[in-house]
Motif scaffolding. Structure first.
Motif, short mmCIF file in Angstrom:
data_model
loop_
_atom_site.label_atom_id
_atom_site.label_comp_id
_atom_site.label_asym_id
_atom_site.label_seq_id
_atom_site.Cartn_x
_atom_site.Cartn_y
_atom_site.Cartn_z
N PRO A 60 134.79 11.42 96.44
CA PRO A 60 134.00 12.66 96.50
C PRO A 60 132.59 12.46 95.97
O PRO A 60 132.35 11.62 95.10
CB PRO A 60 134.80 13.62 95.62
CG PRO A 60 135.59 12.75 94.71
CD PRO A 60 135.93 11.53 95.52
N ALA A 61 131.68 13.23 96.52
CA ALA A 61 130.30 13.21 96.06
C ALA A 61 130.14 14.17 94.88
O ALA A 61 130.92 15.12 94.73
CB ALA A 61 129.37 13.62 97.20
N ASP A 62 129.16 13.91 94.03
CA ASP A 62 128.87 14.80 92.90
C ASP A 62 127.82 15.83 93.30
O ASP A 62 126.83 15.49 93.97
CB ASP A 62 128.35 14.00 91.71
CG ASP A 62 129.42 13.11 91.10
OD1 ASP A 62 130.60 13.41 91.28
OD2 ASP A 62 129.05 12.12 90.44
N HIS B 97 132.47 18.81 92.76
CA HIS B 97 132.68 17.66 93.62
C HIS B 97 132.79 18.15 95.05
O HIS B 97 133.20 19.30 95.30
CB HIS B 97 133.96 16.90 93.23
CG HIS B 97 133.89 16.26 91.89
ND1 HIS B 97 132.88 15.37 91.53
CD2 HIS B 97 134.70 16.34 90.81
CE1 HIS B 97 133.09 14.95 90.30
NE2 HIS B 97 134.18 15.55 89.82
N GLY B 98 132.44 17.30 96.00
CA GLY B 98 132.53 17.71 97.38
C GLY B 98 132.54 16.52 98.32
O GLY B 98 132.48 15.36 97.89
N GLU B 99 132.62 16.80 99.61
CA GLU B 99 132.60 15.74 100.62
C GLU B 99 131.44 15.99 101.56
O GLU B 99 131.13 17.13 101.91
CB GLU B 99 133.93 15.70 101.39
CG GLU B 99 134.33 17.01 102.05
CD GLU B 99 135.68 16.94 102.71
OE1 GLU B 99 136.00 17.83 103.53
OE2 GLU B 99 136.43 15.98 102.42
N VAL B 100 130.78 14.90 101.95
CA VAL B 100 129.61 15.00 102.82
C VAL B 100 130.09 15.23 104.26
O VAL B 100 130.97 14.51 104.75
CB VAL B 100 128.75 13.73 102.73
CG1 VAL B 100 127.57 13.82 103.70
CG2 VAL B 100 128.25 13.53 101.31
N VAL B 101 129.51 16.23 104.92
CA VAL B 101 129.85 16.54 106.31
C VAL B 101 128.56 16.69 107.10
O VAL B 101 127.45 16.67 106.54
CB VAL B 101 130.68 17.84 106.39
CG1 VAL B 101 132.00 17.68 105.68
CG2 VAL B 101 129.90 19.02 105.81
N THR C 249 134.78 20.78 97.19
CA THR C 249 136.23 20.60 97.06
C THR C 249 136.74 20.98 95.67
O THR C 249 137.92 21.26 95.49
CB THR C 249 136.62 19.14 97.36
OG1 THR C 249 135.91 18.26 96.47
CG2 THR C 249 136.28 18.77 98.80
N LYS C 250 135.85 20.97 94.68
CA LYS C 250 136.28 21.31 93.32
C LYS C 250 135.09 21.80 92.50
O LYS C 250 134.05 21.17 92.49
CB LYS C 250 136.89 20.09 92.62
CG LYS C 250 137.40 20.38 91.20
CD LYS C 250 137.99 19.14 90.56
CE LYS C 250 138.50 19.44 89.13
NZ LYS C 250 139.05 18.22 88.47
N GLY D 189 131.75 19.47 83.25
CA GLY D 189 130.41 19.10 83.66
C GLY D 189 129.67 18.29 82.61
O GLY D 189 128.96 17.34 82.91
N ILE D 190 129.86 18.66 81.32
CA ILE D 190 129.20 17.94 80.25
C ILE D 190 129.81 16.57 80.06
O ILE D 190 129.13 15.58 79.83
CB ILE D 190 129.31 18.73 78.93
CG1 ILE D 190 128.50 20.03 79.04
CG2 ILE D 190 128.82 17.91 77.75
CD1 ILE D 190 128.61 20.91 77.83
N ALA D 191 131.13 16.45 80.19
CA ALA D 191 131.82 15.18 80.05
C ALA D 191 131.45 14.22 81.16
O ALA D 191 131.40 13.04 80.96
CB ALA D 191 133.32 15.40 80.03
#
Length: 241
Positions: free
Chosen positions: A204-206, A216-220, A231-232, A239-241
């Motif tokens: 997944p991409a940030d 997080h997500g996926e590139v389309v 996706t999340k 986010g800080i971690a």
């Protein structure tokens, strides 16, 4: 100032000198800030930056021969500044302080920083000879000395206050991976070169908002344009971690 705090200053200074691309290894020794007249006199030759995190900090670095530093880094390209050359060392120093974001490095006077009694100054020496200075001021809880900690953020945020900034635009960035390269390798890039990232295909991409990881997500592809499908959604702690 507690022994733990002093140890943190020292660890940051040692991390800094370990990453400086100087011809001779440097050693960091804590000194009386009043003796750091060379840092004050240098004016805009000082590289300063700020770090924001659970323990925030302001830093300043001065080397006796900044031009020699760029030469030691292996570049005379005008696109690469002294601040760029110092960046990995400043990142190493701030990394000792924990999770956070290192601000832009800039060349300006450090008089105000040196005048603060909370600032710890280290003399940087090469073979016993003065070669520069490193100044560090910690701001625990977002304030100098930690005397007035910032109130923790809770879920009960005033909708009325947020309504005032509804039209403010923020930078949303999608990141598919990262890597670290030497200045020499960056300057050697040519069309057709392949840069390997730290993420496998299909991962997944940030999604970052003003540099803060939020999802997080996926590139389309949408109508021949790149897009990202979320996706999340991460909470603040993730986010800080």
């Amino acid at each position: 100032m507690t022994g733990t705090t002093i140890t943190l200053h020292t660890a940051a200074a040692e991390a800094l000198v370990a990453q400086l691309p100087t011809p001779t290894p440097l050693r960091a020794v804590a000194v009386d800030p009043a003796s750091a007249h060379g840092l004050r006199a240098a004016g805009s030759s000082v590289v300063v930056t700020s770090f924001v995190g659970s323990v925030s900090a302001d830093t300043a670095v001065l080397l006796a021969d900044m031009d020699q530093l760029a030469a030691a880094a292996g570049t005379d390209n005008p696109m690469v500044s002294v601040s760029d050359v110092l960046r990995p060392a400043l990142e190493a120093a701030s990394g000792v302080l924990g999770t956070g974001v290192l601000g832009e490095s800039r060349r300006e006077s450090a008089d105000a920083l040196l005048a603060d009694p909370e600032t710890v100054v280290f003399e940087l020496t090469a073979a016993g000879q003065p070669a520069g200075w490193f100044a560090l001021r910690l701001r625990e809880g977002g304030t100098i000395g930690g005397s007035s900690p910032v109130a923790p953020t809770t879920g009960a945020v005033s909708t009325g206050n947020l309504g005032r900034i509804n039209n403010v635009e923020m930078a949303l960035t999608v990141e598919i991976g990262r890597t670290r390269m030497s200045v020499r390798d960056v300057l050697g890039l040519e069309p057709g070169a392949v840069i390997e990232l730290d993420r496998s295909a299909g991962a997944p991409a940030d999604v970052l908002l003003n540099g803060r990881l939020i999802a997080h997500g996926e590139v389309v592809v949408v109508d021949q344009d790149y897009a990202v499908r979320i996706t999340k959604i991460l909470d603040v702690a993730d986010g800080i971690a």
